[in-house]
Design a protein around this motif. Structure first.
Motif: not given
Length: 171
Positions: A37-39, A100-106, A153-160
């Motif tokens: 779907i993203r493709f 946007q959801f299927f391109e990665g925000s999921w 202590t903040p936690i930051c998560i980068e999603c790829k």
């Protein structure tokens, strides 16, 4: 540093978070579908065709149930399953939020929900998704998921969810 929050990005009362949980929890089976779907979105295609004949009946049922749910929650504009041929045809929704959801925000939704679930025994002070960070020199960046446990202590998560190598140096 100024942090800007959009409450709509961490409202977990809709279909985005539920669908993200389904994808994340069932990624072994649903990952290829999400990638297709993203493709299709990236190439401006409107239809995705899935040939499911090589899969087990259990997997075919799980994928078609998921596609039906996507259609019912308007993540797809059309869904048709040809049972004898075991072919599913998905017509993609043109809404930017769905794209946007299927391109990665999921994955951001999934990470937010997973962190909240992990901290049910010891609740978080706060959690958010899509936090805009403005530095004193006016550089703007985004933090995909931010959580603040009780110990401050903040936690930051980068999603790829796609190609990540070009972003490694940034982190």
């Amino acid at each position: 540093i100024d942090a800007q929050f959009d409450p709509s990005l961490y409202d977990t009362s809709g279909f985005f978070d539920d669908t993200a949980l389904q994808i994340g929890d069932g990624y072994t089976l649903l990952g290829e579908l999400v990638d297709r779907i993203r493709f299709a979105y990236r190439k401006s295609h409107t239809i995705v065709t899935l040939e499911l004949a090589q899969l087990s009946q259990k997997d075919v049922k799980a994928i078609t149930d998921f596609c039906r749910t996507l259609y019912e929650h308007t993540f797809l504009s059309r869904y048709h399953y040809q049972k004898p041929e075991k072919i599913a045809r998905l017509t993609l929704q043109s809404a930017p939020a769905i794209r946007q959801f299927f391109e990665g925000s999921w994955l951001e939704w999934y990470a937010l929900m997973a962190v909240q679930k992990l901290h049910q025994a010891q609740p978080l002070q706060a959690s958010a998704r899509g936090v805009k960070v403005v530095f004193p020199n006016e550089d703007l960046h985004e933090l995909d998921v931010v959580c603040l446990p009780l110990d401050n202590t903040p936690i930051c998560i980068e999603c790829k969810s796609g190609e990540f190598r070009r972003d490694i140096d940034k982190y």
